[in-house]
Design a protein around this motif. Sequence first.
Motif, PDB file in Angstrom:
ATOM      1  N   PHE A 183      24.253 -15.550 -47.042  1.00 48.76           N
ATOM      2  CA  PHE A 183      23.298 -14.508 -47.392  1.00 48.76           C
ATOM      3  C   PHE A 183      23.916 -13.427 -48.262  1.00 48.76           C
ATOM      4  CE2 PHE A 183      21.763 -16.035 -43.243  1.00 48.76           C
ATOM      5  CZ  PHE A 183      20.403 -16.226 -43.498  1.00 48.76           C
ATOM      6  N   THR A 239      18.304  -8.554 -49.936  1.00 47.46           N
ATOM      7  CA  THR A 239      17.999  -9.840 -49.303  1.00 47.46           C
ATOM      8  C   THR A 239      17.742  -9.668 -47.814  1.00 47.46           C
ATOM      9  OG1 THR A 239      19.297 -11.091 -50.942  1.00 47.46           O
ATOM     10  CG2 THR A 239      18.886 -12.161 -48.814  1.00 47.46           C
ATOM     11  N   LEU A 240      18.711  -9.100 -47.103  1.00 51.04           N
ATOM     12  CA  LEU A 240      18.557  -8.835 -45.673  1.00 51.04           C
ATOM     13  C   LEU A 240      18.191  -7.377 -45.411  1.00 51.04           C
ATOM     14  CD1 LEU A 240      21.657 -10.778 -44.301  1.00 51.04           C
ATOM     15  CD2 LEU A 240      19.267 -11.498 -44.175  1.00 51.04           C
ATOM     16  N   ALA A 270      16.180  -2.994 -42.200  1.00 54.74           N
ATOM     17  CA  ALA A 270      16.311  -4.426 -42.448  1.00 54.74           C
ATOM     18  C   ALA A 270      14.938  -4.966 -42.819  1.00 54.74           C
ATOM     19  CB  ALA A 270      16.836  -5.132 -41.205  1.00 54.74           C
ATOM     20  N   ALA A 273      14.631 -10.401 -40.680  1.00 54.85           N
ATOM     21  CA  ALA A 273      16.088 -10.504 -40.776  1.00 54.85           C
ATOM     22  C   ALA A 273      16.741 -10.651 -39.403  1.00 54.85           C
ATOM     23  CB  ALA A 273      16.652  -9.280 -41.498  1.00 54.85           C
ATOM     24  N   SER A 274      16.363  -9.809 -38.460  1.00 52.84           N
ATOM     25  CA  SER A 274      16.975  -9.855 -37.137  1.00 52.84           C
ATOM     26  C   SER A 274      16.686 -11.184 -36.440  1.00 52.84           C
ATOM     27  CB  SER A 274      16.457  -8.695 -36.286  1.00 52.84           C
ATOM     28  OG  SER A 274      17.055  -8.707 -35.001  1.00 52.84           O
ATOM     29  N   LEU A 278      18.779 -14.078 -38.193  1.00 50.63           N
ATOM     30  CA  LEU A 278      20.217 -14.071 -37.925  1.00 50.63           C
ATOM     31  C   LEU A 278      20.521 -14.364 -36.454  1.00 50.63           C
ATOM     32  CD1 LEU A 278      21.396 -11.058 -40.131  1.00 50.63           C
ATOM     33  CD2 LEU A 278      21.138 -13.473 -40.728  1.00 50.63           C
ATOM     34  N   LEU A 304      21.412  -5.346 -36.698  1.00 48.94           N
ATOM     35  CA  LEU A 304      21.552  -6.736 -37.127  1.00 48.94           C
ATOM     36  C   LEU A 304      22.873  -7.312 -36.609  1.00 48.94           C
ATOM     37  CD1 LEU A 304      20.383  -6.647 -40.868  1.00 48.94           C
ATOM     38  CD2 LEU A 304      19.083  -7.395 -38.866  1.00 48.94           C
ATOM     39  N   LEU A 351      11.348 -12.211 -47.216  1.00 43.73           N
ATOM     40  CA  LEU A 351      12.296 -12.853 -46.314  1.00 43.73           C
ATOM     41  C   LEU A 351      11.563 -13.421 -45.110  1.00 43.73           C
ATOM     42  CD1 LEU A 351      15.293 -13.427 -45.600  1.00 43.73           C
ATOM     43  CD2 LEU A 351      15.266 -11.271 -44.321  1.00 43.73           C
ATOM     44  N   ARG A 352      10.576 -12.690 -44.610  1.00 40.68           N
ATOM     45  CA  ARG A 352       9.792 -13.157 -43.458  1.00 40.68           C
ATOM     46  C   ARG A 352       9.195 -14.535 -43.721  1.00 40.68           C
ATOM     47  NH1 ARG A 352       9.322 -13.150 -38.366  1.00 40.68           N
ATOM     48  NH2 ARG A 352       9.550 -10.881 -38.291  1.00 40.68           N
ATOM     49  N   VAL A 410      11.877 -17.353 -43.289  1.00 45.28           N
ATOM     50  CA  VAL A 410      12.583 -17.532 -42.015  1.00 45.28           C
ATOM     51  C   VAL A 410      12.492 -18.949 -41.448  1.00 45.28           C
ATOM     52  CG1 VAL A 410      12.624 -16.862 -39.575  1.00 45.28           C
ATOM     53  CG2 VAL A 410      12.614 -15.108 -41.349  1.00 45.28           C
TER      54      VAL A 410
END
Length: 220
Positions: free
Chosen positions: A16, A21-22, A91, A95-96, A99, A127, A202-203, A206
């Motif tokens: 990543f 991005t994150l 974030a 993201a959380s 990861l 995170l 990003l969502r 995932v």
Amino acid sequence: MTSESAQRKRARYVLFDVDGTLMDAVSNQRQVWHAWATRYGLDADEVYQVALRTRPMETFAQVAPGHDPHACLATLHELEDEDVWSGVYAAFSGASELLQDLPHGSWALVTSNYEHRVRGRFLRTGLPLPEVIVDAAAVEEGKPSPVPYLRAAARLGAEPADCLVVEDAPSGVRAGLRAGMTVWGVNAADPVAGVHRHFKSLREAVPHVLAFAAGPQRAR
């Protein structure tokens, strides 16, 4: 082939980028450059527009040619370090969850920033951190060179062909492609040239990233 060898053959890894991005750090970057420009008596908006498309030393050469570039860089680093603890960070959605759900040892961060700042930001936003972080100090050549992503793969014990790069910026996308990796783009309305897949957020990416990490059936 032993079961252990078969498992290693099936392994997939995710690399990543961080900012953009994150983590949403656009306003922070703007504020840092605004503070830097103010110290040098320069127009903050003009400086920021240059900084968006150049590396710091190139920025200084354009906007402050009469000043010592190393002193300019030291000031920028001071302001960036302050911002890690005083700035407001968030974030990106997903993201959380992403990861947390990736297998241990299967992912890394590859950033043009410095590790201590990344750790500070991740601590503040909750995170999780991976074992492998390749930062600006870890390589002589930054993105768009493939070196940062190749270094991360080597530290994970991964082959480039088994790695997925998740990026938001053209320089990072080029770096991942030059490294011979699968590259997916996120957090942009339109795809960056060259990406194998594009997600507007990003969502949205995932479940697809988790599927890639789970096995080789979800390649490019």
